[in-house]
Scaffold this active site. Structure first.
Site, mmCIF file in Angstrom:
data_model
loop_
_atom_site.group_PDB
_atom_site.id
_atom_site.type_symbol
_atom_site.label_atom_id
_atom_site.label_comp_id
_atom_site.label_asym_id
_atom_site.label_seq_id
_atom_site.Cartn_x
_atom_site.Cartn_y
_atom_site.Cartn_z
ATOM 1 N N ARG A 102 36.695 42.054 36.526
ATOM 2 C CA ARG A 102 36.264 42.462 35.181
ATOM 3 C C ARG A 102 35.849 43.931 35.217
ATOM 4 O O ARG A 102 35.273 44.387 36.201
ATOM 5 C CB ARG A 102 35.031 41.667 34.749
ATOM 6 C CG ARG A 102 35.263 40.241 34.379
ATOM 7 C CD ARG A 102 34.002 39.656 33.771
ATOM 8 N NE ARG A 102 32.910 39.511 34.711
ATOM 9 C CZ ARG A 102 31.825 40.255 34.744
ATOM 10 N NH1 ARG A 102 31.653 41.226 33.873
ATOM 11 N NH2 ARG A 102 30.880 40.044 35.633
ATOM 12 N N TYR A 251 43.907 40.794 34.779
ATOM 13 C CA TYR A 251 43.032 40.025 35.674
ATOM 14 C C TYR A 251 41.979 39.209 34.934
ATOM 15 O O TYR A 251 41.363 39.686 33.965
ATOM 16 C CB TYR A 251 42.311 40.972 36.652
ATOM 17 C CG TYR A 251 41.759 40.215 37.833
ATOM 18 C CD1 TYR A 251 42.566 39.934 38.926
ATOM 19 C CD2 TYR A 251 40.467 39.725 37.830
ATOM 20 C CE1 TYR A 251 42.084 39.200 39.991
ATOM 21 C CE2 TYR A 251 39.969 38.992 38.894
ATOM 22 C CZ TYR A 251 40.781 38.734 39.975
ATOM 23 O OH TYR A 251 40.301 37.999 41.032
ATOM 24 N N LYS A 260 35.103 34.750 29.220
ATOM 25 C CA LYS A 260 33.925 35.586 28.957
ATOM 26 C C LYS A 260 33.981 36.179 27.543
ATOM 27 O O LYS A 260 32.970 36.270 26.859
ATOM 28 C CB LYS A 260 33.836 36.703 29.993
ATOM 29 C CG LYS A 260 33.825 36.209 31.433
ATOM 30 C CD LYS A 260 32.617 35.346 31.695
ATOM 31 C CE LYS A 260 32.570 34.922 33.157
ATOM 32 N NZ LYS A 260 31.409 34.081 33.452
ATOM 33 N N HIS A 280 25.771 31.435 29.796
ATOM 34 C CA HIS A 280 26.432 31.559 31.092
ATOM 35 C C HIS A 280 25.768 30.555 32.038
ATOM 36 O O HIS A 280 24.987 30.936 32.913
ATOM 37 C CB HIS A 280 26.259 33.001 31.577
ATOM 38 C CG HIS A 280 27.078 33.360 32.766
ATOM 39 N ND1 HIS A 280 26.783 34.422 33.587
ATOM 40 C CD2 HIS A 280 28.203 32.802 33.278
ATOM 41 C CE1 HIS A 280 27.686 34.510 34.542
ATOM 42 N NE2 HIS A 280 28.554 33.536 34.382
ATOM 43 N N SER A 302 26.016 36.192 39.200
ATOM 44 C CA SER A 302 27.082 35.975 40.186
ATOM 45 C C SER A 302 26.528 36.092 41.596
ATOM 46 O O SER A 302 25.507 36.750 41.827
ATOM 47 C CB SER A 302 28.236 36.952 39.996
ATOM 48 O OG SER A 302 27.871 37.992 39.163
ATOM 49 N N CYS A 304 25.243 33.700 43.355
ATOM 50 C CA CYS A 304 24.076 32.843 43.618
ATOM 51 C C CYS A 304 24.492 31.391 43.820
ATOM 52 O O CYS A 304 23.639 30.506 43.876
ATOM 53 C CB CYS A 304 23.079 32.938 42.476
ATOM 54 S SG CYS A 304 22.229 34.518 42.404
ATOM 55 N N ASP A 327 30.397 27.203 34.722
ATOM 56 C CA ASP A 327 30.221 28.610 34.320
ATOM 57 C C ASP A 327 29.633 28.806 32.925
ATOM 58 O O ASP A 327 28.853 29.728 32.733
ATOM 59 C CB ASP A 327 31.578 29.331 34.415
ATOM 60 C CG ASP A 327 31.438 30.848 34.426
ATOM 61 O OD1 ASP A 327 30.491 31.344 35.056
ATOM 62 O OD2 ASP A 327 32.264 31.527 33.804
ATOM 63 N N ARG A 421 40.314 34.607 43.698
ATOM 64 C CA ARG A 421 39.931 33.449 42.870
ATOM 65 C C ARG A 421 40.859 32.267 43.049
ATOM 66 O O ARG A 421 42.027 32.417 43.404
ATOM 67 C CB ARG A 421 40.009 33.862 41.391
ATOM 68 C CG ARG A 421 39.072 34.984 41.000
ATOM 69 C CD ARG A 421 37.716 34.464 40.696
ATOM 70 N NE ARG A 421 36.719 35.518 40.580
ATOM 71 C CZ ARG A 421 35.494 35.297 40.121
ATOM 72 N NH1 ARG A 421 35.130 34.094 39.740
ATOM 73 N NH2 ARG A 421 34.618 36.269 40.078
HETATM 74 O O1 O2Y Z 1 36.289 39.300 37.813
HETATM 75 C C1 O2Y Z 1 36.710 38.481 36.987
HETATM 76 O O2 O2Y Z 1 37.577 38.792 36.174
HETATM 77 C C2 O2Y Z 1 36.217 37.131 36.965
HETATM 78 S S1 O2Y Z 1 34.581 37.060 36.407
HETATM 79 C C3 O2Y Z 1 34.062 35.413 36.476
HETATM 80 C C4 O2Y Z 1 34.983 34.409 36.664
HETATM 81 C C5 O2Y Z 1 34.572 33.102 36.691
HETATM 82 C C6 O2Y Z 1 33.257 32.828 36.509
HETATM 83 N N1 O2Y Z 1 32.355 33.793 36.315
HETATM 84 C C7 O2Y Z 1 32.707 35.074 36.329
HETATM 85 C C8 O2Y Z 1 31.608 36.062 36.128
HETATM 86 O O3 O2Y Z 1 31.778 37.254 36.256
HETATM 87 O O4 O2Y Z 1 30.488 35.612 35.816
HETATM 88 MN MN MN Z 2 30.456 33.507 35.374
#
Ligand code: O2Y
Ligand code: MN
Length: 639
Positions: A102, A251, A260, A280, A302, A304, A327, A421
């Protein structure tokens, strides 16, 4: 209209094409006019996107097995994914090394007034609670990016439901994307396809437009298999119009727009308007040895172990944990004032490194079939590999790293990208909860906030009341690797584990949480958890993993009203002897685990106060400021 249903006239591909073109008719549409199946509002949305993005083809996804198989074959043909023959229907995608996570800095909330989206930070302070963009700037950014961005590509129409199709708690979105990887992943992560369109009828939906941002023919270094445009990446949310526009990244959180972008950012704005919560949080069901079942929601930043907790294998005999989600939770008080939660997702998009048969055997079983892996390493026999699997995967025949290069253990670099992932169907989880698709949601008895706190913060404590619980969420902090080089670990603020995901001003979000107290007849109890406290010599004080059920056992007994707690400056702590330790190979040092060092807590309160003043300023609700004052007074007495 016809132009949308047929291949567009062929342009000159030019001599520089380095990516093999998508086959002209990759998937058979049964009708001559595939858009005929679309409700009028959806059709209008698609037509506008086609005019803007100028794809060569449009395909309306029905979500079928046959469609999915064709997409996978097509991606394999162009080298975007490869099969993992060691498992059943598992695939590996390797992304461009510049498109691996992200991108928070390029993620925006678009509103007329900045203050609707983000609080105004104190003078000279950089706001860290989201990025705002004006509608005018968005218009300019769209004009700079989207016109013609899908030339040479197929625009896929992906109808999806967040939450079980037809549940009163669910919401529908339509994602238009030029990435077949996104389509295949959305089919796992959401309920996707024709049934959603039937349910939608004439109704409203969240409009999601996504492009990898690289029209064909692609020019650039040979071997590009993952089209993206990092320099132009933009993820914009327009709550007022319920729109998401994502450009330049293929991605995860940037492109699977149900997750998200919809379920948290746009979701939180819808939830505010409609009087519920989009959070979340994982959701788990837990049955005690007497057969009594409760549901718990938990928010952790994240790194944790959220997925691990959602799939906990309890060490205490007679306990059973079942997973509703790992999530995101959408929670609403029902007509009896009971907070009910659904997991709006249909799959897990979990971090691979660190997941193993020791840390999370349930996740390992879940990903053994029908899973798309991204940026993990591959063994010579067609299996997956990542850091954490050293003891259970034989790598002697050779490993290829996440960038497709030969890799050997001990080479220094990780084999898998740290943010690699697995994308796996939730229904495959061996401990999926029988109620995980319940239309009315599961009743939530407790909410846990937590973080990775090596120092000062007890294993568990309970808020005195709802308002105090809201402060616990607002004050959440967690150890993370600093973005800046050479800084090592730092304790970062991450209120409600939502810092990157607020769809509107965090101060208003706090007011919304406070207002929930009036809606609930049986409010869940709120707790703070810290599995990660360390001794002065750097050893973890709590064994973690399956032993965490001992903390949940105490939480459940508090929910039942057992007086197994003692009052402290920070909240209710387990009373002497209340935390079950029977059967532990080594007795933890409870004195250290639950100590409240005065200096630490006085510093903590000042830091949280400074953060809230700097970041939330005038938008901080009085009740939260009052709760912090009360905490300040209580910790003043600590030794
Ligand atoms: O980096 C990404 O695109 C994935 S982010 C993500 C994916 C699954 C669950 N939680 C998260 C997060 O950043 O909290
Ligand atoms: Mn998440």
């Amino acid at each position: 209209m016809g132009v949308l249903t047929q291949n567009m006239p062929h342009r000159d591909d030019g001599p520089t094409r380095l990516v093999r073109p998508v086959p002209a008719a990759p998937i058979q549409q049964s009708s001559a006019d595939p858009l005929a199946v679309l409700p009028a509002k959806v059709r209008q949305f698609v037509e506008r996107a086609v005019t803007l993005c100028q794809p060569d083809r449009v395909h309306v996804c029905d979500g079928s097995e046959a469609e999915n198989a064709a997409l996978l074959r097509q991606m394999q043909a162009v080298g975007m994914i490869e099969p993992l023959p060691k498992y059943d229907n598992c695939w590996l995608a390797r992304t461009d090394p510049a498109d691996v996570a992200r991108v928070e800095s390029k993620t925006f909330i678009v509103t007329e007034q900045k203050r609707e989206a983000v609080p105004i930070p104190g003078k000279g302070v950089r706001g860290t609670l989201g990025n705002w963009m004006s509608p005018e700037d968005l218009e300019e950014a769209v004009a700079d990016r989207f016109p013609g961005c899908m030339r040479g590509r197929t625009l896929y129409v992906v109808p999806f439901s967040m939450g079980p199709v037809g549940s009163p708690l669910s919401k529908i979105g339509i994602e238009l994307t030029d990435s077949p990887y996104v389509v295949a992943s959305m089919r796992i992560m959401t309920r996707m396809g024709g049934k959603v369109l039937e349910t939608l009828g004439d109704g409203d939906f969240v409009k999601c437009l996504h492009s990898v941002g690289l029209p064909e023919p692609v020019t650039g270094p040979s071997g590009i298999r993952w089209p993206c445009n990092p320099a132009k990446t933009l993820i914009a949310h327009v709550p007022e119009r319920r729109e998401i526009l994502s450009f330049g990244s293929g991605y995860g959180g940037n492109s699977l727009l149900g997750k998200k972008c919809f379920a948290l950012r746009i979701g939180s704005t819808i939830a505010r308007r409609e009087g519920w919560l989009a959070e979340h949080m994982l959701i788990l069901g837990i049955t005690n040895p007497a057969g009594h079942k409760r549901y718990i929601a938990a928010a952790f930043p994240s790194a944790c172990g959220k997925t691990n907790l959602a799939m906990l294998q309890p060490s205490l005999p007679g306990y059973k944990v079942e997973c509703v989600g790992d999530d995101i939770a959408w929670m609403r008080f029902d007509k009896n004032g009971v907070l009910r939660a659904i997991n709006p997702e249909n799959g897990f998009f979990g971090v691979a490194p660190g997941t193993s048969s020791t840390t999370n055997p349930v996740a390992m079983a879940t990903v053994a079939s029908n899973t798309i892996f991204t940026n993990v390493a591959r063994t010579a026999d067609g299996g997956v590999y990542w850091e954490g699997l050293e003891k259970e995967v034989d790598t002697s025949a050779g490993v290829t790293d996440w960038q497709g290069r030969p890799w050997t253990p001990g080479s220094g670099a990780p084999s898998a990208h740290p943010n690699s992932r697995f994308c796996a169907p939730a229904g495959q989880c061996p401990i999926i909860d029988p109620q995980w698709e319940s239309a009315e949601g599961v009743p939530i008895s407790a909410i846990l906030f937590g973080g990775r706190r090596p120092e000062g913060v007890p294993l568990v404590y309970e808020a005195f009341n709802w308002e105090h619980g809201v402060l616990l969420g607002a004050a959440m902090r967690s150890e993370a690797t600093a973005a800046a080089e050479h800084k090592g670990k730092v304790i970062m603020h991450d209120p409600f584990a939502m810092r990157p995901f607020f769809g509107y001003n965090f101060g208003h979000y706090l007011s919304h949480w406070l207002s929930m107290e009036q809606r609930g007849q049986r409010l869940p109890k709120i707790f703070h958890i810290n599995w990660f406290r360390k001794s002065p010599s750097g050893q973890f004080l709590w064994p973690g993993f399956g032993e965490n059920v001992r903390v949940l056992d105490w939480v459940l007994r508090r929910v039942e009203g057992e007086p197994c707690a003692r009052r402290s400056a920070v909240g209710w702590l387990p009373a002497e002897g209340a935390l079950r330790l029977d059967g532990l190979p080594q007795r933890p040092d409870l004195e250290q685990l639950f100590s409240l060092p005065g200096d630490f807590w006085r510093r903590e309160v000042e830091e949280v106060g400074r953060y809230l003043a700097d970041q939330v300023g005038d938008d901080l609700p009085n009740q939260v400021a009052h709760q912090l004052d009360e905490l300040r007074q209580r910790v003043a007495e600590l030794e």
